[in-house]
Scaffold this active site. Structure first.
Site, mmCIF file in Angstrom:
data_model
loop_
_atom_site.group_PDB
_atom_site.id
_atom_site.type_symbol
_atom_site.label_atom_id
_atom_site.label_comp_id
_atom_site.label_asym_id
_atom_site.label_seq_id
_atom_site.Cartn_x
_atom_site.Cartn_y
_atom_site.Cartn_z
ATOM 1 N N CYS A 1 74.235 27.403 -4.414
ATOM 2 C CA CYS A 1 75.148 26.597 -5.243
ATOM 3 C C CYS A 1 74.462 26.047 -6.501
ATOM 4 O O CYS A 1 74.760 26.494 -7.609
ATOM 5 C CB CYS A 1 75.725 25.434 -4.435
ATOM 6 S SG CYS A 1 76.778 25.942 -3.055
ATOM 7 N N ARG A 2 73.556 25.078 -6.340
ATOM 8 C CA ARG A 2 72.982 24.385 -7.499
ATOM 9 C C ARG A 2 71.878 25.162 -8.209
ATOM 10 O O ARG A 2 71.925 25.334 -9.436
ATOM 11 C CB ARG A 2 72.439 23.007 -7.071
ATOM 12 C CG ARG A 2 73.517 22.040 -6.656
ATOM 13 C CD ARG A 2 72.938 20.838 -5.918
ATOM 14 N NE ARG A 2 72.405 21.231 -4.608
ATOM 15 C CZ ARG A 2 71.796 20.430 -3.763
ATOM 16 N NH1 ARG A 2 71.587 19.159 -4.110
ATOM 17 N NH2 ARG A 2 71.365 20.853 -2.600
ATOM 18 N N SER A 3 70.868 25.623 -7.470
ATOM 19 C CA SER A 3 69.724 26.232 -8.159
ATOM 20 C C SER A 3 70.037 27.560 -8.851
ATOM 21 O O SER A 3 69.469 27.824 -9.929
ATOM 22 C CB SER A 3 68.492 26.339 -7.244
ATOM 23 O OG SER A 3 68.739 27.121 -6.110
ATOM 24 N N ASP B 1 75.153 17.839 -3.924
ATOM 25 C CA ASP B 1 75.392 19.123 -3.273
ATOM 26 C C ASP B 1 76.899 19.378 -3.243
ATOM 27 O O ASP B 1 77.642 18.635 -2.601
ATOM 28 C CB ASP B 1 74.824 19.040 -1.853
ATOM 29 C CG ASP B 1 74.898 20.369 -1.141
ATOM 30 O OD1 ASP B 1 75.589 21.280 -1.633
ATOM 31 O OD2 ASP B 1 74.261 20.479 -0.077
ATOM 32 N N CYS C 1 66.895 24.180 -4.722
ATOM 33 C CA CYS C 1 67.843 23.318 -3.999
ATOM 34 C C CYS C 1 67.707 23.629 -2.510
ATOM 35 O O CYS C 1 66.680 24.198 -2.101
ATOM 36 C CB CYS C 1 69.273 23.494 -4.507
ATOM 37 S SG CYS C 1 69.983 25.138 -4.263
ATOM 38 N N ASN D 1 69.924 27.602 -2.115
ATOM 39 C CA ASN D 1 69.760 28.597 -3.193
ATOM 40 C C ASN D 1 71.024 29.450 -3.387
ATOM 41 O O ASN D 1 70.952 30.622 -3.738
ATOM 42 C CB ASN D 1 68.538 29.488 -2.954
ATOM 43 C CG ASN D 1 68.127 30.351 -4.152
ATOM 44 O OD1 ASN D 1 67.582 31.430 -4.000
ATOM 45 N ND2 ASN D 1 68.388 29.874 -5.363
#
Ligand code: 4NP
Length: 146
Positions: free
Chosen positions: A12-14, A118, A7, A10
């Site tokens: 939040c999402r990934s 995001d 993301c 690195n």
């Protein structure tokens, strides 16, 4: 199978995608390597966002030990598949590819090609993002393991 989740930050999402995919792989007895990285360097060395840690914890997954790192071209050698969260991530990762083989390793995380939003500026997005990533990882694992 060696899978990298990417993301922007690195945090939040990934890291969530990494934790979920590792959890699912372990539950399926698969000895897969799962990692994550960000296209930006803002959060290198940082733990995941506390909201991502919290939503993962709620679902029985611990991602608190993960640390941010930046995506780099050597990752194309290390991984079989690179799942990106949105089209900006896609553009940034493809921009570092040195060959068609590198480019072929990159895919959007969501099987329907939709972006994973995001959640950085919106606390309310962490739970839906978790659900999206869980469903996407389950489907990806099933297909890759078929
Ligand atoms: P991520 O979210 O890409 O899912 O880790 C973000 C984290 C941090 C920032 C942006 C997005 N930031 O601008 O610092």
């Amino acid at each position: 199978m060696k899978i990298l989740m990417v993301c922007l930050g690195n945090i939040c999402r990934s890291p969530l995608a990494e934790g979920i995919m590792r959890h699912l792989a372990e539950n399926n007895g698969l000895d897969w390597t799962i990692d994550s990285a960000g296209t930006a360097n803002y959060h290198v060395g940082d733990p995941p966002d506390r909201r991502s840690v919290k939503v993962a914890q709620k679902h029985g997954i611990d991602i608190s030990h993960l640390r941010g790192r930046q995506f780099n071209a050597a990752d194309f050698e290390q991984f079989d598949i690179i799942f990106v969260m949105d089209v900006n991530n896609y553009r940034d990762v493809i921009g570092k590819a040195k060959s068609a083989k590198d480019k072929d390793k990159v895919a959007l995380m969501m099987p329907d090609q939709s972006p994973v939003p995001d959640p950085w500026y919106d606390d309310a997005l962490f739970e839906p993002v978790y659900e999206m990533l869980y469903n996407a990882c389950s489907e990806r694992l099933e297909r890759l393991n078929a």
